[in-house]
Structures are given as C-alpha cells and as structure tokens.
Design a protein around this motif. Structure first.
Motif, PDB file in Angstrom:
ATOM      1  N   GLY A   1       1.136  -1.215  -0.193  1.00  0.00           N
ATOM      2  CA  GLY A   1      -0.337  -0.569   0.027  1.00  0.00           C
ATOM      3  C   GLY A   1       1.165   1.200   0.225  1.00  0.00           C
ATOM      4  N   GLY A   2       0.630   2.251  -0.173  1.00  0.00           N
ATOM      5  CA  GLY A   2       1.185   3.928   0.362  1.00  0.00           C
ATOM      6  C   GLY A   2       1.840   4.249   1.961  1.00  0.00           C
ATOM      7  N   VAL A   3       1.864   5.410   1.549  1.00  0.00           N
ATOM      8  CA  VAL A   3       2.341   5.506   2.613  1.00  0.00           C
ATOM      9  C   VAL A   3       0.900   4.929   4.509  1.00  0.00           C
ATOM     10  CG1 VAL A   3       3.132   7.717   4.381  1.00  0.00           C
ATOM     11  CG2 VAL A   3       3.747   6.963   2.075  1.00  0.00           C
ATOM     12  N   PRO A   4       1.011   4.884   5.195  1.00  0.00           N
ATOM     13  CA  PRO A   4       0.414   4.679   6.577  1.00  0.00           C
ATOM     14  C   PRO A   4      -0.085   6.090   6.754  1.00  0.00           C
ATOM     15  CG  PRO A   4       1.928   3.644   6.626  1.00  0.00           C
ATOM     16  CD  PRO A   4       2.499   3.996   5.354  1.00  0.00           C
ATOM     17  N   ASP A   5      -1.512   6.292   6.474  1.00  0.00           N
ATOM     18  CA  ASP A   5      -1.746   7.617   7.012  1.00  0.00           C
ATOM     19  C   ASP A   5      -2.776   7.543   8.362  1.00  0.00           C
ATOM     20  OD1 ASP A   5      -3.896   6.624   5.704  1.00  0.00           O
ATOM     21  OD2 ASP A   5      -4.387   8.179   4.203  1.00  0.00           O
ATOM     22  N   THR A   6      -3.237   6.368   9.424  1.00  0.00           N
ATOM     23  CA  THR A   6      -3.708   6.021   9.940  1.00  0.00           C
ATOM     24  C   THR A   6      -2.543   5.239  11.183  1.00  0.00           C
ATOM     25  OG1 THR A   6      -4.684   4.761   9.419  1.00  0.00           O
ATOM     26  CG2 THR A   6      -6.106   6.881   8.674  1.00  0.00           C
ATOM     27  N   GLU A   7      -2.723   5.633  12.340  1.00  0.00           N
ATOM     28  CA  GLU A   7      -2.259   4.228  13.258  1.00  0.00           C
ATOM     29  C   GLU A   7      -3.154   2.999  12.417  1.00  0.00           C
ATOM     30  OE1 GLU A   7      -1.520   3.057  17.814  1.00  0.00           O
ATOM     31  OE2 GLU A   7      -2.912   5.115  17.320  1.00  0.00           O
ATOM     32  N   GLN A   8      -3.855   2.759  12.129  1.00  0.00           N
ATOM     33  CA  GLN A   8      -4.706   1.244  11.802  1.00  0.00           C
ATOM     34  C   GLN A   8      -3.445   0.370  10.562  1.00  0.00           C
ATOM     35  OE1 GLN A   8      -8.858   1.157  10.812  1.00  0.00           O
ATOM     36  NE2 GLN A   8      -8.375  -1.174  11.084  1.00  0.00           N
ATOM     37  N   ARG A   9      -3.209   1.399   9.738  1.00  0.00           N
ATOM     38  CA  ARG A   9      -2.801   1.213   8.331  1.00  0.00           C
ATOM     39  C   ARG A   9      -0.947   0.894   9.169  1.00  0.00           C
ATOM     40  NH1 ARG A   9      -5.238   4.974   3.998  1.00  0.00           N
ATOM     41  NH2 ARG A   9      -7.340   3.609   3.245  1.00  0.00           N
ATOM     42  N   LEU A  10      -0.750   2.287   9.501  1.00  0.00           N
ATOM     43  CA  LEU A  10       0.459   2.062  10.462  1.00  0.00           C
ATOM     44  C   LEU A  10       1.149   0.580  10.778  1.00  0.00           C
ATOM     45  CD1 LEU A  10       3.684   3.272  10.946  1.00  0.00           C
ATOM     46  CD2 LEU A  10       2.740   3.723  12.248  1.00  0.00           C
ATOM     47  N   MET A  11      -0.473  -0.033  11.905  1.00  0.00           N
ATOM     48  CA  MET A  11       0.628  -1.114  11.768  1.00  0.00           C
ATOM     49  C   MET A  11       0.076  -2.496  11.338  1.00  0.00           C
ATOM     50  SD  MET A  11       0.705  -0.192  14.915  1.00  0.00           S
ATOM     51  CE  MET A  11       1.893   0.425  15.434  1.00  0.00           C
ATOM     52  N   ARG A  12      -0.790  -2.520   9.977  1.00  0.00           N
ATOM     53  CA  ARG A  12      -0.490  -3.410   9.348  1.00  0.00           C
ATOM     54  C   ARG A  12       0.057  -3.322   8.519  1.00  0.00           C
ATOM     55  NH1 ARG A  12      -7.011  -2.642   6.597  1.00  0.00           N
ATOM     56  NH2 ARG A  12      -8.274  -3.487   8.886  1.00  0.00           N
ATOM     57  N   ALA A  13       0.793  -1.828   8.134  1.00  0.00           N
ATOM     58  CA  ALA A  13       2.003  -2.126   7.461  1.00  0.00           C
ATOM     59  C   ALA A  13       3.300  -2.501   7.691  1.00  0.00           C
ATOM     60  CB  ALA A  13       2.720  -0.993   6.795  1.00  0.00           C
TER      61      ALA A  13
END
Length: 75
Positions: free
Chosen positions: A37-49
C-alpha cells in the motif's frame, strides 16, 4: 557362509550419510510479499504495514537460511 558375509558387507556399505538436501532449484525463490500500500496515514494502517513488513522479512529470512544450508552442505 560367503553369501552371508557379502550380504552383511553390502548392508553396512548402504548405511552412510544422509542424502543431500534438495538442490536450490527446488526451493521456492519467489519474492516474499510485504506492504504494497501507500504511505500509512493512520495508526491502524501503520500497524498493518508493520505486520506485513515483518511477515515479509521473516519469509525472506527463512528462505535465506534454506539457501545457506543448501550451500553449506556442498563444501
């Protein structure tokens, strides 16, 4: 008696080292998946990344270990 001695000698000769590991061509050398995915912009996406990157690195490290073991046994 001679056949028994020959049979015993053949059986002892068959007991040797373990067979060689599979050649490197038999290993799965496809790239391991990571975060696509792209650059994580939320904490949830950061954890998934972070979880996806960790899984990808563990997969790649396991393949490197397998390749190292395959190369080490040929020396």
């Amino acid at each position: 008696m001679r056949r028994l001695a020959i049979t015993c000698a053949l059986l002892l000769a068959a007991c040797g080292a373990d067979p060689a590991p599979p050649p490197l061509a038999g290993l799965d050398l496809a790239p391991c998946a990571g975060w696509t995915g792209g650059v994580p912009d939320t904490e949830q996406r950061l954890m998934r990344a972070a979880a996806a990157e960790r899984a990808g690195r563990l997969c790649a490290n396991a393949k490197l270990v397998a390749v190292g073991e395959g190369a080490g046994s040929r020396e």
